[in-house]
Structure formats: C-alpha cells, structure tokens
Design a protein around this motif. Sequence first.
Motif, PDB file in Angstrom:
ATOM      1  N   GLY A 305       0.809  -1.226  -0.185  1.00 40.62           N
ATOM      2  CA  GLY A 305       0.107  -0.021  -0.144  1.00 40.62           C
ATOM      3  C   GLY A 305       0.942   1.304  -0.101  1.00 40.62           C
ATOM      4  O   GLY A 305       1.763   1.626  -0.849  1.00 40.62           O
ATOM      5  N   SER A 306       0.448   2.169   0.938  1.00 38.60           N
ATOM      6  CA  SER A 306       1.379   3.543   0.915  1.00 38.60           C
ATOM      7  C   SER A 306       2.782   3.373   1.135  1.00 38.60           C
ATOM      8  O   SER A 306       3.495   4.189   0.646  1.00 38.60           O
ATOM      9  CB  SER A 306       0.582   4.427   2.045  1.00 38.60           C
ATOM     10  OG  SER A 306      -0.704   4.683   1.636  1.00 38.60           O
ATOM     11  N   SER A 353       2.432  -0.314  10.938  1.00 38.53           N
ATOM     12  CA  SER A 353       1.626  -1.164  11.965  1.00 38.53           C
ATOM     13  C   SER A 353       3.025  -2.287  12.503  1.00 38.53           C
ATOM     14  O   SER A 353       2.973  -2.484  13.600  1.00 38.53           O
ATOM     15  CB  SER A 353       0.779  -1.977  11.452  1.00 38.53           C
ATOM     16  OG  SER A 353       1.031  -2.785  10.243  1.00 38.53           O
ATOM     17  N   VAL A 402      -7.670   5.017   8.965  1.00 39.88           N
ATOM     18  CA  VAL A 402      -7.436   3.800   7.948  1.00 39.88           C
ATOM     19  C   VAL A 402      -6.438   4.538   6.885  1.00 39.88           C
ATOM     20  O   VAL A 402      -5.586   3.755   6.782  1.00 39.88           O
ATOM     21  CB  VAL A 402      -8.737   3.312   7.474  1.00 39.88           C
ATOM     22  CG1 VAL A 402      -8.295   2.303   6.257  1.00 39.88           C
ATOM     23  CG2 VAL A 402      -9.243   2.699   8.543  1.00 39.88           C
ATOM     24  N   ALA A 403      -6.726   5.566   6.380  1.00 36.65           N
ATOM     25  CA  ALA A 403      -5.824   6.212   5.194  1.00 36.65           C
ATOM     26  C   ALA A 403      -4.643   6.852   5.952  1.00 36.65           C
ATOM     27  O   ALA A 403      -4.681   7.726   7.068  1.00 36.65           O
ATOM     28  CB  ALA A 403      -6.801   7.412   4.677  1.00 36.65           C
ATOM     29  N   LEU A 488      -4.138   6.757  -4.577  1.00 36.61           N
ATOM     30  CA  LEU A 488      -4.582   5.797  -3.448  1.00 36.61           C
ATOM     31  C   LEU A 488      -5.375   6.770  -2.267  1.00 36.61           C
ATOM     32  O   LEU A 488      -6.535   6.422  -2.018  1.00 36.61           O
ATOM     33  CB  LEU A 488      -3.503   5.099  -2.719  1.00 36.61           C
ATOM     34  CG  LEU A 488      -3.938   4.342  -1.751  1.00 36.61           C
ATOM     35  CD1 LEU A 488      -5.027   2.973  -2.344  1.00 36.61           C
ATOM     36  CD2 LEU A 488      -2.722   3.612  -1.017  1.00 36.61           C
ATOM     37  N   GLU A 492      -9.346   5.629  -1.925  1.00 33.53           N
ATOM     38  CA  GLU A 492      -9.779   4.907  -0.552  1.00 33.53           C
ATOM     39  C   GLU A 492     -10.510   5.657   0.143  1.00 33.53           C
ATOM     40  O   GLU A 492     -11.432   5.090   1.028  1.00 33.53           O
ATOM     41  CB  GLU A 492      -8.439   4.532   0.119  1.00 33.53           C
ATOM     42  CG  GLU A 492      -7.537   5.626   0.877  1.00 33.53           C
ATOM     43  CD  GLU A 492      -6.563   5.006   1.632  1.00 33.53           C
ATOM     44  OE1 GLU A 492      -6.535   3.697   1.944  1.00 33.53           O
ATOM     45  OE2 GLU A 492      -5.499   5.631   1.567  1.00 33.53           O
TER      46      GLU A 492
HETATM   47  O1  M6R Z   1       0.788  -1.120   8.366  1.00 39.06           O
HETATM   48  P1  M6R Z   1       1.451  -1.015   6.914  1.00 39.06           P
HETATM   49  O2  M6R Z   1       2.379   0.349   6.746  1.00 39.06           O
HETATM   50  O3  M6R Z   1       2.336  -2.173   6.653  1.00 39.06           O
HETATM   51  O4  M6R Z   1       0.253  -0.845   6.016  1.00 39.06           O
HETATM   52  C1  M6R Z   1       0.386  -1.305   4.764  1.00 39.06           C
HETATM   53  C2  M6R Z   1      -0.756  -0.768   3.917  1.00 39.06           C
HETATM   54  O5  M6R Z   1      -1.827  -1.562   4.224  1.00 39.06           O
HETATM   55  C3  M6R Z   1      -1.251   0.816   4.341  1.00 39.06           C
HETATM   56  O6  M6R Z   1      -0.216   1.700   3.999  1.00 39.06           O
HETATM   57  C4  M6R Z   1      -2.300   1.163   3.428  1.00 39.06           C
HETATM   58  O7  M6R Z   1      -2.213   1.194   2.033  1.00 39.06           O
HETATM   59  C5  M6R Z   1      -2.708   2.500   3.849  1.00 39.06           C
HETATM   60  N1  M6R Z   1      -3.449   2.515   5.050  1.00 39.06           N
HETATM   61  C6  M6R Z   1      -3.540   3.438   2.873  1.00 39.06           C
HETATM   62  O8  M6R Z   1      -3.737   4.728   3.306  1.00 39.06           O
END
Ligand code: M6R
Length: 612
Positions: A305-306, A353, A402-403, A488, A492
Amino acid sequence: MCGIVGFTGEHQAAPILLDGLSRLEYRGYDSAGLAVRDGEKQPEVIRAKGRLKVLAEKTDNGVAVLGTCGIGHTRWATHGEPSVTNSHPHMSDDGNVIAVHNGIIENYQELKDKLIRKGYVFHSETDTEVAVKLVDYYYKKYEGTPVDAINHAMVRIRGSYALAILFQEYPEEIYVARKDSPMILGISDGESYIASDVPAILKYTRNVYYIGNLEMARVRKGEITFYNLDGEEIQKELKTIEWDAEAAEKAGFEHFMMKEIYEQPKAVADTLNSVLKNGKIDLSETGITEEIIREISQIYIIACGSAYHVGTAAQYVLEDLTGIPVRVEFASEFRYRKPIMDPKGLAMVISQSGETADSLAALREAKELGVRTVGIINVVGSSIAREADHVFYTLAGPEISVATTKAYSTQLMAVYALALQFALVREKITEEQYEKYIAELQTIPEKIQKILEDKERLQWFAAKQANARDVFFIGRGIDYAISMEGSLKMKEVSYIHSEAYAAGELKHGTISLIEDGTLVIGVLTQPELYEKTVSNMVECKSRGAYLMGLTSFGNYNIEETADFTVYIPRTDPHFTTSLAVIPLQLIGYYVSVARGLDVDKPRNLAKSVTVE
Ligand code: M6R
C-alpha cells in the motif's frame, strides 16, 4: 484484521471494553460483540451487526452489562458475511469456552469436519467458531488446564490468530494465545488489559507485555503469567509505552485523518531529530554500522500500500544519492516469487503497523535467504520490529485513520536519512553536500506547515470535483511515485475511481479513457522532467481533460496549461514527495467530506492488514 480487547479487574468491564473497541474500530467495523462475566455466573454475550455504536446502544454504553471480566471484538469479515451470527464472541454449545479472534485459520474446514464427526454443531460460517470448539474439545478430552487445551489446539491450527478466551470453570480469568496476529497485554493496579493495539489501553496503562509468537498467557486481575508451546512458564519484561494518551484522541478535529495530516510537521521533525546528533545522522540506535553500509550491494524495498509508495519514491532517492541498485516490491508478490537475493543485499521492510501479514512473511523470507533486514516501523514492539535485524523507528505516534498520512511522511523522512548516511559513508556525496541536504531536510516541517495554512483553495477545488467519475494522476520519476500515493488517497477515502500513471505510459492505452471533463492531475516537481509531463498533460487536454497542475513555487508557468494550479514550496528535488503529497492528501480528504463519507473508516478497509 479485527480488533480484540479484554479486561479483568475491579471496575465494570463492558464500558472499558467498548472504549477500547472504539479505538480499534479502524481495524474492522462490520460488527462487534462482547462477553462479560459477573463473578461465577455464566457470561453474558451481546453481539450486533454494524458499527460499534449499534452495540453501544444495545448495552447502554456498557452500563447495562454487569461484571468485571470480559472480552470484546470488532470485526472485519473474512469467513462469512457481516451478520450477528458471524459476529464474535463465539462459544461452545454448552458455553464452556467463549472466545474472540483476530486472524485466519487456514485449515478450518478440515478441523470443522473432524469436530462435526465428534458431534459438534456449527452455527456460523466463521473459522473462529472452529477454534473455540477445538479448544473445548481438547479441554474435555484431556481434562487438563485451559493452557493445556489451548496448547493442543495451537498445534493443530494452521494460520494466524490472536485469541482471548473465557473458560466457564475459571471466573475472572482470560486466556490468550498468539501467532502472527498482534496482541499486547497491559497491567496496572490490580487490573489487566488485552488489546490488538496500543491506543485501546493507553488511557488505562502504559505498562505492557509483548506476547511472542506461539505463546499463551493466563490473565488475572493485575497478574499475567506467560507460557511457551510446551506449557512451561516463561518470563517477560514489562515495557513502557512512550506515546501520550491525547495522541490517540481527535483533539477537536472532525476526523482523525485531518488531525493526522496536521500532525505531520511535528511527526516528520521528530523522526528526523531522533537520528540527528550534532548536525549529523547517527544510526547507532538501529545498529547499522559504517562497515555494514559499505558492504551493501543491493537494496530490496518490500512493503504494501502506501508504504510501498514510500518505497517507490525511495528508489529514486537511494539510487541517485548512494549509487546502490534498488528494487521495490509488493510484499504480497515478493513472498511467493522465490526471489533470488544477493547475500550482501539489504532488505528494507517498510510498515506503519509492523504487523502487515504480507510484509512480515516477506521479511521472514528475506531472512531465510540470509539477507540482512531493516524495518522502518512505527509501532514499537510489533512483529516486524522484533524480527528484523535492524529497526528504524518512525515517530508518527498512533495513527488511527485508516488512510495513512503522517506515517507515510515519517517513513519518507526515515528513508531520506538512510540515503544521506549511506551516500556519505560510501563517499558518493561530500561532507558539504551532506550538510546542505540535512539543512534542507530540517526545513521540510515548516514547508509542510505552510501548505496546510493554505488549504481553503484545495477545499474549494475538492468540492467542485466531488462528483468526478474518474481521476488520473500522472507524473514521471519521483512525480510518478507521488502520483501513486495521491491516487490511493483519492480512491480509498472518496470511492472515486482513480489511477496513477507514469505520464509517458498514458498514450499506450489508458488515454482512451479520457473524455470531456475527466480530471487529470499532473505532478511536476522534477525540473528535468517538467516539460515532458506537461506535454502529456496537453495530450489529455486535447481530448477534453480538465487539468490540475501540482508544482513548486516559482519554477514554471504551468498556469498557461492547467485549469487549476497548486503550488508547493521549493525544496531539493529528492525531497519533493514530502511536500507534494500534502495537497493530494487534503484533496482526497475534502472530496470524501464533500461526498458525506466516513473518512476515517472507508468501506471494506482495515488499518492493519494481518491477513493475506
Ligand atoms: O501497516 P503497514 O504500513 O504495513 O500497512 C500497509 C498498507 O496496508 C497501508 O499503507 C495502506 O495502504 C494505507 N492504510 C492506505 O492509506
């Protein structure tokens, strides 16, 4: 995904559980439930489909549910549609075992068939009900302790889980088990807490234990005992969480996303300052020595993702400054690709995370292949942080929306710091250039602040675009990486279809989608590529597109071409991502608000993706 909480102590449990769940709702929000026990009585189980507020209304904010020990869950559906029946907690038919679960049990069908043969009946479509009944089966079969029963079940379960379990014969106690899904245990003054993530318990305690993979714990009032897979007691060190409790509150902002956008100047400055000592970048806390830096033959950036978008921007910066070849990959692809890795390479796993299932699996794959690993991680003590050889902690603080916004920005800063230090040690830049780059990085927070102060124009523009059907973000080089994140953010939170395209690629097919009024956002922060991208924007305009240009002050005269122009302060071209992303975050946010959507909890998403 899903969020789990647990509490046992002297206070009424249900309000504490609901409060904790409200801070975990970002992990899943299609249904929620509680099981609360009042002394020896059978636990009361309440479940509701929909957002947490439905459960809160059903229980009068928890006040109507008596008892001082309980578990709670907020769900992001994997097995079975969102419904009351599929909501957690799940229980054995006689109520002997009741549990909440985060994760996926891969062999649930095989286990379910076995349990059906033993006479168990299933009511839901979930894998969790299988886990609950499996624990119940072993508890009755071996007539041992809860730890023995969980232990037997763990050996048979394939997949990931964070489980919190109540046993009928053990009032005021909760048993937990963990494999590859996040879980922390908190403790304070005769009370104990269980949560998937720190914000859920930050209000009550900062003293936490991190339970390891394939470990269990017996949680009693103010007392937690840990066990390994053999059922032997193990010792754990109590850690202190440094995040402040207010950081997990909205602080007057309407949405966490906006609050977190505003926290970026501080978060970015904190991250940079955490490695700046006497004007130089000091990586000693990460354990990355000069000798290690000199040896690196190749960098593999792996993320989702991001965080992957940070990697795509980092690729340009790292290659240009350090001369080290960089490859960027989606963790979900990397893990199954049978990658060929150079043993002198460095695998850089980027994750807010530190629990994203694909990123964690990719990290393990890289380690298995004998490659040194570094995690760029926000959540202290998370799985990737614990398993990587080196960790560079970003100081974004808790990110609830979430974003992602501030975590993304701090990850960029971490990457810049690594790039500059690698470049200096490998003698690709002079001391003088190094100092100039650092001085430029130090101006980034105030430049972000400047962009935030001029957000009204963006709000106006976003309101006008709220009914757009498709949006295209185009750019070249770093501008393409910026486009990916801008796109994104847009899709999203606003649910408007958007795509990021390398500007030169559009004409190889996608340009057929451009029609009258289609919004095309051209990102133009790289001097050498400016004219090329403008040409591609003009190609779109000739086919009816409405153009927005995003560029640096004073650089170019894009206003002649674009219908709407957004300027960002000037900075070194390597670092423009940090500034250009801010207006794009704001546009995504404002479009979502204008469309009346739930900005912080977009449909179908969850913050921490702990399933494949
Ligand atoms: O916790 P993470 O950085 O590993 O998460 C990766 C993606 O799920 C996360 O960056 C997701 O794309 C964003 N929440 C989007 O805004």
